[in-house]
Write an enzyme that holds these catalytic residues in place. Structure first.
Site, PDB file in Angstrom:
ATOM      1  CG  ASP A 103      28.390  33.277 -10.003  1.00  0.00           C
ATOM      2  OD1 ASP A 103      28.820  34.658 -10.104  1.00  0.00           O
ATOM      3  OD2 ASP A 103      28.584  33.141  -8.657  1.00  0.00           O
ATOM      4  CG  ASP A 106      21.995  37.944 -14.337  1.00  0.00           C
ATOM      5  OD1 ASP A 106      21.934  38.181 -15.497  1.00  0.00           O
ATOM      6  OD2 ASP A 106      21.247  38.542 -13.347  1.00  0.00           O
ATOM      7  CE  LYS A 134      20.573  33.839 -15.513  1.00  0.00           C
ATOM      8  NZ  LYS A 134      20.376  35.028 -14.401  1.00  0.00           N
TER       9      LYS A 134
HETATM   10  P1  XMP Z   1      26.033  41.113 -12.822  1.00  0.00           P
HETATM   11  O1  XMP Z   1      24.395  41.408 -12.769  1.00  0.00           O
HETATM   12  O2  XMP Z   1      26.297  42.230 -12.279  1.00  0.00           O
HETATM   13  O3  XMP Z   1      25.811  40.079 -11.550  1.00  0.00           O
HETATM   14  O4  XMP Z   1      26.299  40.362 -14.007  1.00  0.00           O
HETATM   15  C1  XMP Z   1      26.448  39.068 -11.435  1.00  0.00           C
HETATM   16  C2  XMP Z   1      26.091  37.879  -9.798  1.00  0.00           C
HETATM   17  O5  XMP Z   1      25.108  38.188 -10.184  1.00  0.00           O
HETATM   18  C3  XMP Z   1      24.473  36.811  -9.692  1.00  0.00           C
HETATM   19  N1  XMP Z   1      23.687  36.196  -9.704  1.00  0.00           N
HETATM   20  C4  XMP Z   1      23.107  34.851 -10.154  1.00  0.00           C
HETATM   21  N2  XMP Z   1      22.964  33.891  -8.731  1.00  0.00           N
HETATM   22  N3  XMP Z   1      21.864  32.645 -10.345  1.00  0.00           N
HETATM   23  C5  XMP Z   1      22.544  32.743  -8.520  1.00  0.00           C
HETATM   24  O6  XMP Z   1      23.215  31.865  -7.919  1.00  0.00           O
HETATM   25  C6  XMP Z   1      21.795  33.487 -10.707  1.00  0.00           C
HETATM   26  O7  XMP Z   1      20.876  32.655 -12.020  1.00  0.00           O
HETATM   27  C7  XMP Z   1      22.342  34.677 -10.857  1.00  0.00           C
HETATM   28  N4  XMP Z   1      22.437  35.491 -11.806  1.00  0.00           N
HETATM   29  C8  XMP Z   1      23.307  36.536 -11.551  1.00  0.00           C
HETATM   30  C9  XMP Z   1      26.076  36.282  -9.198  1.00  0.00           C
HETATM   31  O8  XMP Z   1      26.267  36.588  -7.952  1.00  0.00           O
HETATM   32  C10 XMP Z   1      27.030  37.519 -10.430  1.00  0.00           C
HETATM   33  O9  XMP Z   1      28.252  37.103  -9.407  1.00  0.00           O
END
Ligand code: XMP
Length: 182
Positions: A103, A106, A134
């Site tokens: 999805d 981040d 992001k």
């Molecule tokens: P990383 O930090 O490992 O995280 O890249 C990826 C996962 O973190 C969750 N994530 C979010 N979930 N709104 C959400 O509902 C957000 O703004 C958000 N940012 C990170 C998500 O599950 C993603 O796969």
């Protein structure tokens, strides 16, 4: 108290158009090869179902769809930074064309961990596709091969994304905001 902003960042229609464009980019890159799609649960479930159908319309044959469960977030909006593979895929990806679907990219910790695991299994082609990027929050050096929209550092929900397991069903993507009426 945080609530989803009623004015979407991306409407359902905008997302749909972008998903079709992504499917077109992916199909071009695949050059006729069949595709194994692996979604990272749970946030990917809406995007994955839209993407496989858009890919099929572009003429890409989907060999298999499987899901992996990884977790880095606890409850609320804070990343734990500690990625765990809670449920691995069942299929053998050696020699196959594999697209990992998530999805949102981040910090990048989740995708990095999953890519390390999958590349050790020797797929012929391994690429990544996310709806949202992001990039401000990135902690590791990773970019998605196919990315829907870049967003600033806001916590977003809808289109599969949740806040404490809520709002995944919203057909649009929106920012969580303070409830000013409370
Ligand atoms: P990383 O930090 O490992 O995280 O890249 C990826 C996962 O973190 C969750 N994530 C979010 N979930 N709104 C959400 O509902 C957000 O703004 C958000 N940012 C990170 C998500 O599950 C993603 O796969």
């Amino acid at each position: 108290m945080l609530l989803p902003d009623p004015s979407p960042l991306f409407t359902g229609k905008e997302i749909q158009l972008r998903v079709n464009e992504l499917a077109n980019e992916i199909a071009t890159d695949l050059n006729g090869a069949d595709l194994v799609v692996i979604g990272l649960l749970r946030g990917c479930f809406v995007f994955t179902s839209d993407l496989v159908r858009a890919l099929s319309e572009q003429g890409t044959a989907i060999q298999e769809v499987d899901f992996l469960v990884a977790s880095s977030y606890g409850s609320g909006t804070e990343s734990s930074g500690n990625v765990k593979i809670e449920k691995d895929i069942k299929i053998d990806i050696a020699g196959k064309h594999v697209l990992v679907v998530d999805d949102i990219l981040d910090t990048g910790n989740t995708l990095q961990k999953v890519l390390q695991l999958f590349s050790s299994r020797k797929p012929a082609w391994l690429k990544t596709c996310v709806v949202l990027d992001k990039s401000e929050r990135r902690e590791v050096d990773i970019e998605a091969d196919f990315s829907g929209f870049s967003i600033p550092n806001h916590f977003v929900v809808g289109y599969g994304l949740d806040y404490d397991q809520k709002y995944r069903e919203l057909p649009y993507i929106t920012v969580m905001r303070d409830d000013l009426s409370a």
